[in-house]
Write a protein that holds these residues in place. Structure first.
Motif, short mmCIF file in Angstrom:
data_model
loop_
_atom_site.label_atom_id
_atom_site.label_comp_id
_atom_site.label_asym_id
_atom_site.label_seq_id
_atom_site.Cartn_x
_atom_site.Cartn_y
_atom_site.Cartn_z
N HIS A 268 20.60 46.87 23.73
CA HIS A 268 19.29 46.61 22.92
C HIS A 268 19.12 48.02 22.27
N ALA A 269 18.82 49.08 23.11
CA ALA A 269 18.56 50.38 22.50
C ALA A 269 19.57 50.70 21.39
N HIS A 270 20.99 50.34 21.73
CA HIS A 270 21.91 50.91 20.66
C HIS A 270 21.78 50.08 19.41
N ASP A 271 21.85 48.73 19.58
CA ASP A 271 21.65 47.97 18.37
C ASP A 271 20.49 48.05 17.54
N SER A 289 14.22 44.32 15.63
CA SER A 289 15.43 43.43 15.78
C SER A 289 16.57 44.04 15.37
N ALA A 290 17.82 43.32 15.88
CA ALA A 290 19.26 44.01 15.81
C ALA A 290 19.77 43.21 14.09
N ILE A 291 18.79 42.38 13.68
CA ILE A 291 19.09 41.86 12.45
C ILE A 291 18.21 42.38 11.46
N LEU A 324 26.98 46.11 19.71
CA LEU A 324 27.60 47.32 20.59
C LEU A 324 28.88 47.80 19.79
N TYR A 325 29.86 47.14 19.01
CA TYR A 325 30.90 47.71 18.58
C TYR A 325 30.63 48.48 17.15
#
Length: 339
Positions: A268-271, A289-291, A324-325
């Protein structure tokens, strides 16, 4: 840097996890082994049950629940349809008008009073006459998040049931505190599975649902429930199981193991950090959000393709999703094209 560089091998810059997730190398190896066994005729069908149950347990862990509360299947709409079929005619269902149609269609096709409101008004629209609230935790089109705590509190105060679709949330958004009667989640996006796995969590306090798709795999003892009467379904959420696409579960379990090994809080922190670095590069405020959804110039598809970047256009806007990637280099590459 990505969180698992040794596990992924994208051909370019992949910013489209909201459409489908990349397969970890460990999943590719597992599915290749499965197909080789199928080619040789040496598959042990009974042994594949262990993969389904490991997947069930992994999803339960993501939700902070017991595996006995989780059913497995292949499509979100099939499980949402069970909830829709359980409601009395003309029951009031509240939903977000811009939500993904796998959440909306099962209710819209039934004899129900479906009230659609903008997402930002959803929680405030939960009144005492609402029987059920159905919503995605994260909106597919633009990544907006629902305040899940406020949703649960408002529904509890009014006596409404809740159905939360976590297809765009599970895998990057922490959900261990999610309070909902029904939780559905497709496995092929942020959970990195092959298309063909889905999860459905049913709270022990939620009303029972009709087992409209009951088959042998929903039996209390699966391999003793393949012929003849009487009806003998599992006593827990497995009674809603759908017979699995075997190879998909063999391939998905290693991916779920990877997510749990890294940890959802860390992912979550990374994204979100990558998504906010992208927002910052465009002069946009930080988000949660990651989006990320931004205006899409008419030639954006060809420009991204030329740069080797995979993203999506949804609801007339460019949608980028960071997982994550991905790394800061991916953010830089996307900004270079958009600027």
């Amino acid at each position: 840097m990505s969180l698992a560089p040794a596990e992924f091998a994208p051909a370019g810059v992949f910013l489209n996890s909201a459409t489908l997730g990349l397969a970890p190398l460990r999943s590719v190896a597992a599915m290749r082994s499965y197909e080789e066994s199928r080619q040789a005729g040496t598959i042990d069908a009974v042994a594949i049950d262990a993969y389904v149950d490991r997947g069930r347990a992994a999803f339960a862990t993501l939700l902070g629940r017991d595996p006995s509360e989780v059913a497995t299947g292949s499509q979100a709409s099939q499980f949402v349809g069970l909830v829709a079929a359980s409601l009395r005619p003309r029951s009031v269902v509240l939903a977000a008008e811009e939500d993904f149609t796998s959440v909306l269609f099962p209710f819209l096709r039934a004899d129900l009073d479906v009230r659609l409101v903008p997402l930002e008004r959803l929680v405030d629209s939960i009144t005492s006459d609402v029987d059920l609230v159905a919503v995605s935790a994260v909106q597919s089109a633009d990544g907006r998040l629902v305040d899940l705590s406020a949703l649960a509190s408002a529904a509890r105060a009014s006596g409404a049931l809740t159905l939360v679709d976590v297809t765009q949330a599970a895998g990057w958004l922490p959900l261990a505190d999610l309070e909902a009667d029904y939780v559905v989640g497709g496995g092929y996006k942020w959970l990195l599975g092959p298309r063909g796995t889905c999860f459905f969590a049913v709270s022990p306090t939620a009303p029972a649902l009709p087992e409209l798709a009951a088959g042998w795999y929903a039996g209390e003892s699966r391999w003793d429930a393949i012929y003849g009467p009487p009806l003998r379904l599992a006593g827990d959420a497995r009674r809603y199981d759908v017979s699995p696409a075997w190879g998909c579960w063999v391939g998905h379990v290693p991916a779920l193991d990877l997510l749990l090994e890294i940890g959802i809080e860390r992912i979550h922190a990374h994204d979100v950090a990558l998504a906010n670095a992208f927002r910052n590069g465009l002069g946009l405020p930080a988000g949660d959000s990651a989006i990320v959804s931004v205006e899409a110039p008419g030639n954006i598809a060809s420009r991204l393709a030329e740069a080797g970047i995979v993203a999506a256009v949804r609801a007339g806007r460019l949608r980028l999703s960071f997982h994550l990637y991905n790394s800061s280099a991916d953010v830089t590459a996307a900004l270079r094209v958009l600027k």
